[in-house]
Design a protein around this motif. Structure first.
Motif, PDB file in Angstrom:
ATOM      1  N   LYS B 155    -100.550   0.293  16.458  1.00  0.00           N
ATOM      2  CA  LYS B 155     -99.657   1.319  15.883  1.00  0.00           C
ATOM      3  C   LYS B 155     -98.571   1.745  16.855  1.00  0.00           C
ATOM      4  N   ASN B 156     -97.438   2.121  16.309  1.00  0.00           N
ATOM      5  CA  ASN B 156     -96.334   2.686  17.095  1.00  0.00           C
ATOM      6  C   ASN B 156     -95.808   1.748  18.181  1.00  0.00           C
ATOM      7  N   ALA B 157     -95.854   0.453  17.900  1.00  0.00           N
ATOM      8  CA  ALA B 157     -95.367  -0.498  18.896  1.00  0.00           C
ATOM      9  C   ALA B 157     -93.844  -0.514  18.922  1.00  0.00           C
ATOM     10  N   LYS B 158     -93.278  -0.461  20.120  1.00  0.00           N
ATOM     11  CA  LYS B 158     -91.820  -0.627  20.252  1.00  0.00           C
ATOM     12  C   LYS B 158     -91.470  -2.105  20.345  1.00  0.00           C
ATOM     13  N   ILE B 159     -92.426  -2.905  20.798  1.00  0.00           N
ATOM     14  CA  ILE B 159     -92.211  -4.348  20.915  1.00  0.00           C
ATOM     15  C   ILE B 159     -93.269  -5.069  20.080  1.00  0.00           C
ATOM     16  N   VAL B 170     -89.055 -11.857  19.136  1.00  0.00           N
ATOM     17  CA  VAL B 170     -89.461 -10.504  19.533  1.00  0.00           C
ATOM     18  C   VAL B 170     -88.684  -9.467  18.731  1.00  0.00           C
ATOM     19  N   ILE B 171     -89.431  -8.547  18.126  1.00  0.00           N
ATOM     20  CA  ILE B 171     -88.807  -7.451  17.395  1.00  0.00           C
ATOM     21  C   ILE B 171     -88.896  -6.203  18.268  1.00  0.00           C
ATOM     22  N   LYS B 172     -87.766  -5.577  18.492  1.00  0.00           N
ATOM     23  CA  LYS B 172     -87.781  -4.380  19.340  1.00  0.00           C
ATOM     24  C   LYS B 172     -87.372  -3.145  18.554  1.00  0.00           C
TER      25      LYS B 172
END
Lengths: 174, 174
Positions: B155-159, B170-172
């Motif tokens: 959860k709440n991943a920035k990367i 990579v999704i940022k």
């Protein structure tokens, strides 16, 4: 026949992580580790000492040019697996990979040259999270060998450990 | 609910191996790592930075007295698994261990005090060969979660990394 290539070893800084890579490879059924980066006799000595005491015929070899090694292995029909958190998923790919009897597993360090991604027959992830090349390598070997690697016997062992409930049951043939 | 206790961390010398232990624990489904030995803010910072970027709610906590932590966890009905190459075999014991929903996995360093062997509910080996606490921990978590830990969402991943055949997807969300 599984061999491992550990990229970009650095003197001192990497000795423990690289040693863990080598010993995990040996314990979990690989037959050899190559390493590139800086040549390190103390790394080789510590791995060779474990082999001499604990048995088997695992070897370690320094390679100056890892790209050339990968190309040479491909000519010998090795299937090249590059472990990276960016790759395809282990659980979806392992059945296909297992059909190959000769495998070179490449594990990186911080920065892996793009050429490795292109030369590899597969870029494979053991989760898409940052963790550890030691963990990735171990889980790959475990899945490749389907748990059979847990019961390996090592020939000519001077030290043999028997599973014990508490304490240490060690047989020494020194 | 799996938590990990890493014994006897030493400043500088152990930072990479201890970090690999923490990140492998997180990536493979554990929720917390405790560590004893020397307090190390830079170790904690590097683990917390990964959590902040890659998501989830994994935490790290220093404990001065690991024996007291183990005793406290036992009072809270945690099942204590001490990983050691001298212990009983993973593949024979894992089904029984899996019945426990709260587990504290203890991983050592060079010298583990005998008291740990006696306090543990089980001393467990991941092969009876010398290799790596990172490998042992990872294989234990993999067997405990039966591979389901490979598909965790944080959860709440920035990367976020999406599996890719070649290169990096990579999704940022920074």
């Amino acid at each position: 026949m599984i061999e491992v290539l550990r990229l970009s070893h650095r003197l001192k800084r990497d000795v423990r992580v690289s040693t863990h890579c080598a010993l995990s490879s040996r314990a979990l059924g690989a037959s050899k580790i190559y390493y590139s980066g800086q040549h390190d006799s103390s790394y080789e000595d510590s791995v060779n000492k474990i082999v001499s005491n604990w048995g088997g015929d695992f070897t370690i070899e320094y390679v100056k040019n890892p790209i050339e090694l990968i190309k040479a292995k491909k000519r010998e029909n090795y299937f090249v697996v590059h472990l990276t958190c960016y790759g395809l998923e282990l659980n979806k790919e392992i059945t296909k990979i297992r059909r190959n009897k000769k495998i070179l597993v490449v594990v990186g360090s911080e920065k892996v040259p793009p050429e490795i991604y292109h030369l590899a027959d597969i870029n494979l992830s053991v989760t898409n999270q940052p963790h550890s090349e030691i963990a990735a390598l171990s889980l790959f070997l475990h899945e490749y060998f389907q748990g059979k690697e847990m019961n390996l016997k090592f020939k000519n062992a001077k030290i043999i450990v028997k599973p014990a409930k508490i304490g240490k049951n060690v047989i020494k043939n020194l």
